[in-house]
Design a protein around this motif. Structure first.
Motif, PDB file in Angstrom:
ATOM      1  N   GLY A 155      -5.228   6.003   3.617  1.00  0.00           N
ATOM      2  CA  GLY A 155      -5.000   4.661   3.108  1.00  0.00           C
ATOM      3  C   GLY A 155      -4.427   3.757   4.175  1.00  0.00           C
ATOM      4  N   ARG A 156      -4.013   2.592   3.741  1.00  0.00           N
ATOM      5  CA  ARG A 156      -3.636   1.537   4.684  1.00  0.00           C
ATOM      6  C   ARG A 156      -2.268   1.741   5.315  1.00  0.00           C
ATOM      7  NH1 ARG A 156      -3.496  -4.812   2.845  1.00  0.00           N
ATOM      8  NH2 ARG A 156      -2.863  -5.694   4.835  1.00  0.00           N
ATOM      9  N   TYR A 157      -1.319   2.351   4.598  1.00  0.00           N
ATOM     10  CA  TYR A 157       0.064   2.383   5.067  1.00  0.00           C
ATOM     11  C   TYR A 157       0.470   3.771   5.546  1.00  0.00           C
ATOM     12  CZ  TYR A 157       0.385  -2.145   2.830  1.00  0.00           C
ATOM     13  OH  TYR A 157       0.184  -3.451   2.469  1.00  0.00           O
ATOM     14  N   TRP A 158       1.155   3.768   6.690  1.00  0.00           N
ATOM     15  CA  TRP A 158       1.634   4.982   7.325  1.00  0.00           C
ATOM     16  C   TRP A 158       3.144   4.903   7.550  1.00  0.00           C
ATOM     17  CZ3 TRP A 158      -1.790   8.875   8.434  1.00  0.00           C
ATOM     18  CH2 TRP A 158      -3.155   8.552   8.503  1.00  0.00           C
ATOM     19  N   GLU A 207       0.141  26.326  16.558  1.00  0.00           N
ATOM     20  CA  GLU A 207      -0.897  25.302  16.416  1.00  0.00           C
ATOM     21  C   GLU A 207      -0.583  24.266  15.339  1.00  0.00           C
ATOM     22  OE1 GLU A 207      -1.293  28.641  16.418  1.00  0.00           O
ATOM     23  OE2 GLU A 207      -2.884  29.253  15.023  1.00  0.00           O
ATOM     24  N   ASP A 208       0.489  24.469  14.587  1.00  0.00           N
ATOM     25  CA  ASP A 208       0.945  23.455  13.640  1.00  0.00           C
ATOM     26  C   ASP A 208       1.783  22.372  14.323  1.00  0.00           C
ATOM     27  OD1 ASP A 208       1.470  26.104  11.298  1.00  0.00           O
ATOM     28  OD2 ASP A 208      -0.190  24.668  11.303  1.00  0.00           O
ATOM     29  N   THR A 209       2.086  22.559  15.584  1.00  0.00           N
ATOM     30  CA  THR A 209       2.870  21.580  16.320  1.00  0.00           C
ATOM     31  C   THR A 209       2.139  20.240  16.365  1.00  0.00           C
ATOM     32  OG1 THR A 209       3.960  23.242  17.694  1.00  0.00           O
ATOM     33  CG2 THR A 209       3.827  21.006  18.580  1.00  0.00           C
ATOM     34  N   ALA A 210       2.812  19.203  15.895  1.00  0.00           N
ATOM     35  CA  ALA A 210       2.200  17.877  15.807  1.00  0.00           C
ATOM     36  C   ALA A 210       3.236  16.889  15.296  1.00  0.00           C
ATOM     37  CB  ALA A 210       1.003  17.897  14.860  1.00  0.00           C
ATOM     38  N   VAL A 211       2.877  15.630  15.347  1.00  0.00           N
ATOM     39  CA  VAL A 211       3.615  14.605  14.621  1.00  0.00           C
ATOM     40  C   VAL A 211       2.986  14.510  13.233  1.00  0.00           C
ATOM     41  CG1 VAL A 211       4.301  12.188  14.503  1.00  0.00           C
ATOM     42  CG2 VAL A 211       4.163  13.345  16.726  1.00  0.00           C
ATOM     43  N   TYR A 212       3.828  14.611  12.214  1.00  0.00           N
ATOM     44  CA  TYR A 212       3.367  14.580  10.836  1.00  0.00           C
ATOM     45  C   TYR A 212       3.640  13.206  10.236  1.00  0.00           C
ATOM     46  CZ  TYR A 212       2.366  19.530  10.867  1.00  0.00           C
ATOM     47  OH  TYR A 212       1.806  20.771  11.138  1.00  0.00           O
ATOM     48  N   TYR A 213       2.595  12.642   9.641  1.00  0.00           N
ATOM     49  CA  TYR A 213       2.659  11.298   9.065  1.00  0.00           C
ATOM     50  C   TYR A 213       2.374  11.347   7.576  1.00  0.00           C
ATOM     51  CZ  TYR A 213       1.986   9.736  13.929  1.00  0.00           C
ATOM     52  OH  TYR A 213       2.105   9.522  15.273  1.00  0.00           O
ATOM     53  N   CYS A 214       3.140  10.624   6.801  1.00  0.00           N
ATOM     54  CA  CYS A 214       2.747  10.454   5.408  1.00  0.00           C
ATOM     55  C   CYS A 214       1.932   9.173   5.273  1.00  0.00           C
ATOM     56  CB  CYS A 214       3.942  10.467   4.463  1.00  0.00           C
ATOM     57  SG  CYS A 214       5.053   9.078   4.559  1.00  0.00           S
ATOM     58  N   ASN A 215       1.122   9.152   4.264  1.00  0.00           N
ATOM     59  CA  ASN A 215       0.151   8.083   4.084  1.00  0.00           C
ATOM     60  C   ASN A 215       0.051   7.705   2.616  1.00  0.00           C
ATOM     61  OD1 ASN A 215      -3.120   7.572   3.572  1.00  0.00           O
ATOM     62  ND2 ASN A 215      -2.280   6.542   5.361  1.00  0.00           N
ATOM     63  N   LEU A 216       0.023   6.409   2.367  1.00  0.00           N
ATOM     64  CA  LEU A 216      -0.029   5.901   0.998  1.00  0.00           C
ATOM     65  C   LEU A 216      -1.472   5.682   0.551  1.00  0.00           C
ATOM     66  CD1 LEU A 216       1.591   4.617  -1.417  1.00  0.00           C
ATOM     67  CD2 LEU A 216       1.224   2.430  -0.273  1.00  0.00           C
ATOM     68  N   TYR A 275       0.553   5.914  -6.973  1.00  0.00           N
ATOM     69  CA  TYR A 275      -0.360   6.142  -5.859  1.00  0.00           C
ATOM     70  C   TYR A 275      -0.509   7.613  -5.508  1.00  0.00           C
ATOM     71  CZ  TYR A 275       0.288   1.156  -5.025  1.00  0.00           C
ATOM     72  OH  TYR A 275       0.334  -0.196  -5.160  1.00  0.00           O
ATOM     73  N   ALA A 276      -1.692   7.962  -5.046  1.00  0.00           N
ATOM     74  CA  ALA A 276      -1.870   9.227  -4.361  1.00  0.00           C
ATOM     75  C   ALA A 276      -1.142   9.142  -3.021  1.00  0.00           C
ATOM     76  CB  ALA A 276      -3.353   9.507  -4.129  1.00  0.00           C
ATOM     77  N   MET A 277      -0.765  10.302  -2.515  1.00  0.00           N
ATOM     78  CA  MET A 277      -0.085  10.357  -1.216  1.00  0.00           C
ATOM     79  C   MET A 277      -0.707  11.451  -0.384  1.00  0.00           C
ATOM     80  SD  MET A 277       2.208   8.003  -1.133  1.00  0.00           S
ATOM     81  CE  MET A 277       3.113   8.514   0.331  1.00  0.00           C
ATOM     82  N   GLY A 278      -0.600  11.318   0.906  1.00  0.00           N
ATOM     83  CA  GLY A 278      -1.165  12.328   1.779  1.00  0.00           C
ATOM     84  C   GLY A 278      -0.292  12.582   2.984  1.00  0.00           C
ATOM     85  N   TRP A 279      -0.502  13.742   3.574  1.00  0.00           N
ATOM     86  CA  TRP A 279       0.095  14.067   4.868  1.00  0.00           C
ATOM     87  C   TRP A 279      -1.036  14.285   5.865  1.00  0.00           C
ATOM     88  CZ3 TRP A 279       5.131  13.841   6.202  1.00  0.00           C
ATOM     89  CH2 TRP A 279       6.089  13.834   5.183  1.00  0.00           C
TER      90      TRP A 279
END
Length: 124
Positions: free
Chosen positions: A111-114, A89-98, A32-36
């Motif tokens: 995508g669908r999953y976090w 300004e990079d302050t945030a909650v970081y999520y990975c994504n499938l 799978y590709a992955m994202g942040w």
């Protein structure tokens, strides 16, 4: 069902570095590709970085290009985001994504999953 768990967030001073990780269980990430993505208080979730299954294609938002690097270790079933020259300004909650979808125009669609997210706070 794949579960994604982020780690490595924290508090860092402006100009510093941090690496966040996303580990998967219940399935393999290698196909799978992955994202942040990230979400700052009062703002919508936004795209940060994308990597395809092999690591041969990487995309970044303009705001992090040249400062952040996405990578993956398929043997460890883990994706990373190395963040350098951090700004408040990079302050945030970081999520990975499938399996985000790379589009011809605009940012990749999530995508669908976090994962549950990891807090990154950059002090000035």
């Amino acid at each position: 069902q794949v579960q994604l768990v982020e780690s490595g967030g924290g508090l860092v001073q402006a100009g510093g570095s941090l690496r966040v990780s996303c580990a998967a269980s219940g399935g393999t990430l290698s196909s799978y590709a992955m994202g942040w993505f990230r979400q700052a208080p009062g703002k919508e979730r936004e795209f940060v970085a994308f990597i395809n299954w092999s690591g041969g294609i990487r995309k970044y938002s303009d705001s992090v290009l040249g400062r952040f690097t996405i990578s993956r270790d398929n043997a460890k079933n883990t994706v990373y985001l190395q963040m350098n020259s951090l700004k408040p300004e990079d302050t945030a909650v970081y999520y990975c994504n499938l399996d985000p979808l790379l589009r011809r125009i605009g940012d990749p669609a999530p995508g669908r999953y976090w994962g549950q997210g990891t807090q990154v706070t950059v002090s000035s």
